[in-house]
Structures are given as structure tokens and as C-alpha cells.
Design an enzyme around this catalytic site. Structure first.
Site, PDB file in Angstrom:
ATOM      1  N   SER A  95       4.070   3.929   2.641  1.00  0.00           N
ATOM      2  CA  SER A  95       4.275   2.499   2.429  1.00  0.00           C
ATOM      3  C   SER A  95       5.180   2.234   1.218  1.00  0.00           C
ATOM      4  CB  SER A  95       2.919   1.802   2.304  1.00  0.00           C
ATOM      5  OG  SER A  95       3.025   0.421   2.452  1.00  0.00           O
ATOM      6  N   ASP A 225       2.145  -0.772  13.680  1.00  0.00           N
ATOM      7  CA  ASP A 225       1.977  -1.030  12.246  1.00  0.00           C
ATOM      8  C   ASP A 225       2.039  -2.536  12.010  1.00  0.00           C
ATOM      9  OD1 ASP A 225       2.410  -1.325   9.418  1.00  0.00           O
ATOM     10  OD2 ASP A 225       3.178   0.719   9.338  1.00  0.00           O
ATOM     11  N   HIS A 254      -1.163   1.044  10.044  1.00  0.00           N
ATOM     12  CA  HIS A 254      -0.374   1.281   8.832  1.00  0.00           C
ATOM     13  C   HIS A 254      -1.022   2.368   7.973  1.00  0.00           C
ATOM     14  CE1 HIS A 254       2.396   0.329   5.591  1.00  0.00           C
ATOM     15  NE2 HIS A 254       1.380   0.228   4.750  1.00  0.00           N
TER      16      HIS A 254
END
Length: 274
Positions: A95, A225, A254
Site C-alpha cells: 500500500s 481491492d 487490499h
């Protein structure tokens, strides 16, 4: 605790376990090195040296009021790798941590790095602009900041219990322990760092950075996601990289390094050993 002090006086906490080829892990917003537990233990067991740090303002690192931007994140990572004198390292970022790895490689070069992997990562650019029409409206991230400022604890609970792990999907079976661990990590950090970090992960343009990277990079992203939408992230990053490989997943969230650790770890290992 093991810490590195940066040029601007920030103490960065890190874990450093094992021996062998080093793998350095950069975590997502607003978490800490603890989010890599499943990966640290797995790769330690495979004979690797595993290193994970808490980003400035996050976890056990200094809760400073400034420097919450990708350049500082990359420089802090360089301070860790420099003090530990790492060579032939593998860098893995999830991320926001994926953005941190990309900016680190573009800003500091890859002479210490063999390969990298970015998972559910924010590059090339999350926010919608004229040049990035597939991005999310800025209002989405403004709302994140507003919710954080109003009730950070409640906001973090909602993120973990919902879109981060796809626990809001029909038929999902939420893990209360996983939700609480996400909340715990978030609340360990500083509100100012997390507030500013929303701008850092959403508005930083990594297009030029990706084009500078020549080492092999595995781009891992799920089509489901809900935090960093697939179409405007993984495939675009893979195309911009000189030596990028896209690995696409279906139905994973995610936070797939946690909920789908067995699959993610196996794919990372295959890439590292290839």
C-alpha cells in the site's frame, strides 16, 4: 528497542531478525511493522534476514509533527538500510509502503537492492487529475481526513471491519482479532502523521519514479481491492516499470498479505528465488 536516528532527529524503530539475504518490509497506512508478522516469520523460517521498520509518526517511531511525505519516508528508509549496511536486499512494500519503496529506489538508487515487490500499492497516482482521469476524486481523501479528525478510533475500526479486508462483501467472515489488531496498530501512531499521510499516499505522483527503476519488480494487486482500485494502480505501474511483472489476484482484499498470507508468501518466495 532498535532505532535509527534520521538527519532531522527522528527515531525510527525497526526489527532485524535472522541472517542471510535481507528482505526489507515497508508497511501500509496507518499501521506498523507488526502488520508484516506473517511475512517476517515465514521468510525467517526460509533462512532470510527480515527487517521491518515503523514509518515516522507510526507505531513505535517518533510522533513528530512534520516530514510526513514520500521524500522523508524514502530518506528514513535509506537511513535504516544505511545504518544496517544492507547489500543485495529485497524490498517489499504494501500500500503506502509500496510508494515508499518506489520513491526510495528512484531517490536513492538500487545499488544496495536486488529486487523489489509492491503489493496493493498506491503508485502511480491515486487521486484523479486531468492526466489521471481514472483516479479517485480528491473529495474521497478529504473525507478520510475529516473522519480521522472527528473520531480516529471509530474511523479505524470501520476501515478494518469493512473495505480493508473485504469484510463488507456478501458471505465474508470477519475476524475480530484481525480487525482489533489493525485498530491497535493504527492507534499506536500519531494522528498528525496519519492525517498528513493521507495526502502523501493519495496525491504523490510516482510516474517518473517508476520509470527510473531498472531492477526486477513484482507488482501484486487484486482486482477486488477496495482501497487502491486495481485498474488505476497495478497494471499501470507494471507498464511504467522497465522490468516489472504484474501478478493479478481475484477476490483478494487490499490487506491480502494478512488474510491470504499463504498465497502471498509463496508468490513472493517464488519471485525472490527466480
Amino acid at each position: 528497542m532498535s532505532t535509527v536516528t534520521t538527519k532531522d532527529g527522528v527515531e525510527i524503530f525497526y526489527k532485524d531478525w535472522g541472517k542471510g539475504q535481507p528482505i526489507v518490509f515497508s508497511h501500509g497506512w496507518p499501521l506498523s511493522a507488526d502488520d508484516w508478522d506473517a511475512q517476517l516469520l515465514f521468510f525467517l523460517g526460509k533462512g532470510y534476514r527480515v527487517i521491518a521498520h515503523d514509518r515516522r509518526g507510526h507505531g513505535r517511531s517518533s510522533q513528530v509533527g512534520d516530514g510526513h511525505d514520500m521524500d522523508h519516508y524514502a530518506d528514513d528508509l535509506a537511513a535504516v538500510t544505511g545504518q544496517l549496511e544492507l547489500q543485495n536486499a529485497i524490498h517489499v512494500g504494501h500500500s503506502t509502503g509500496g510508494g515508499e519503496v518506489v520513491r526510495y529506489l528512484a531517490r536513492h538508487g538500487d545499488n544496495r537492492v536486488a529486487k523489489a515487490a509492491i503489493i496493493s500499492a498506491v503508485p502511480p497516482l491515486m487521486v484523479r487529475t486531468d492526466a489521471n482521469p481514472g483516479g479517485l476524486p480528491k473529495e474521497v481523501f478529504d473525507d478520510f481526513q475529516a473522519q480521522l479528525a472527528t473520531n480516529r478510533s471509530e474511523f479505524y475500526r470501520a476501515v478494518a471491519a469493512g473495505p480493508f479486508y473485504n469484510y463488507n462483501r456478501p458471505g465474508a467472515k470477519p475476524s475480530e482479532a484481525t480487525i482489533q489488531n489493525w485498530w491497535r496498530q493504527g492507534m499506536m501512531g500519531g494522528a498528525k502523521a496519519h492525517y498528513d499521510g493521507i495526502v502523501a499516499f493519495s496525491q504523490t505522483d510516482f510516474t517518473a519514479d517508476l520509470g527510473k527503476i531498472t531492477i526486477p519488480v513484482l507488482v501484486m494487486h487484486s482486482e477486488d481491492d477496495q482501497i487502491v482500485p486495481y485498474a488505476d494502480a497495478g497494471p499501470l505501474s507494471a507498464k511504467l516499470l522497465k522490468n516489472g511483472t504484474l501478478k493479478t489476484y481475484k477476490g483478494f482484499p487490499h490487506g491480502m498479505p494478512t488474510t491470504q498470507a499463504e498465497t502471498i508468501n509463496a508468490d513472493l518466495l517464488a519471485f525472490i528465488e527466480s
